[in-house]
Scaffold this motif. Structure first.
Motif, PDB file in Angstrom:
ATOM      1  N   GLU A 128       0.811  -1.227   0.000  1.00 54.21           N
ATOM      2  CA  GLU A 128       0.000   0.000   0.000  1.00 54.21           C
ATOM      3  C   GLU A 128       0.844   1.276   0.000  1.00 54.21           C
ATOM      4  O   GLU A 128       0.659   2.163  -0.835  1.00 54.21           O
ATOM      5  CB  GLU A 128      -0.936  -0.010   1.221  1.00 54.21           C
ATOM      6  N   GLU A 132       1.392   3.929  -3.198  1.00 53.79           N
ATOM      7  CA  GLU A 132       0.997   5.337  -3.146  1.00 53.79           C
ATOM      8  C   GLU A 132       2.173   6.244  -3.507  1.00 53.79           C
ATOM      9  O   GLU A 132       2.009   7.207  -4.253  1.00 53.79           O
ATOM     10  CB  GLU A 132       0.455   5.697  -1.755  1.00 53.79           C
ATOM     11  N   THR A 136       2.347   8.677  -6.807  1.00 53.81           N
ATOM     12  CA  THR A 136       2.608  10.107  -6.638  1.00 53.81           C
ATOM     13  C   THR A 136       3.806  10.537  -7.485  1.00 53.81           C
ATOM     14  O   THR A 136       3.742  11.542  -8.198  1.00 53.81           O
ATOM     15  CB  THR A 136       2.861  10.435  -5.149  1.00 53.81           C
TER      16      THR A 136
END
Length: 152
Positions: A128, A132, A136
């Motif tokens: 996770e 992310e 980004t």
């Protein structure tokens, strides 16, 4: 940024790009190249039409960054396979509009599911937090490249 880091980034990107492109191509090929006889680039045309709706060949060439002559061969192959349909624009009879056929929608959906499964596996491996961070950073890099391309 120091030269060594730049070279490492280039090498890492190259390895990842080659691996990811091959995996994506293989996932698509399994679904459509054998069954439908179309290329990955032709699938990208089908995918754009399925996701964005009817558009002209000129618009497709622009959004996919392909020369107008190159898009014609991709379109013709998809027409031959009954994956897309071409009709005259009701507003301007000189312009053609392309849409996805029912068969094309089925091929698109099956391939899209394969792609989602493949990318989900990659993200699961990252976890996770890393996923992310990756998304980004990828977004920042993409926006930077797009801005520089438009600014030139």
């Amino acid at each position: 940024m120091e030269s060594k880091k730049v070279k490492q980034l280039i090498k890492s990107y190259e390895e990842t790009y080659i691996f990811a492109t091959r995996q994506l191509h293989d996932a698509i090929a399994e679904q459509i190249l054998g069954k439908q006889g179309i290329s990955f680039e032709q699938f990208l045309v089908l995918r754009y039409l399925a996701e964005h709706g009817a558009c002209s060949p000129n618009h497709l060439a622009t959004v996919l960054s392909v020369h107008k002559s190159a898009i014609s061969s991709k379109i013709n192959r998809l027409l031959e396979k009954n994956l897309i349909h071409r009709e005259k624009n009701h507003k301007d009879q000189r312009v053609f509009v392309l849409t996805v056929t029912e068969n094309g929608e089925k091929v698109y959906q099956a391939c899209e599911q394969k792609l989602e499964n493949l990318v989900s596996n990659w993200l699961e491996i990252l976890g996770e937090e890393d996923s992310e961070q990756f998304l980004t950073l990828y977004k920042k890099i993409s926006e930077s490249v797009i801005q520089k391309t438009k600014g030139e």
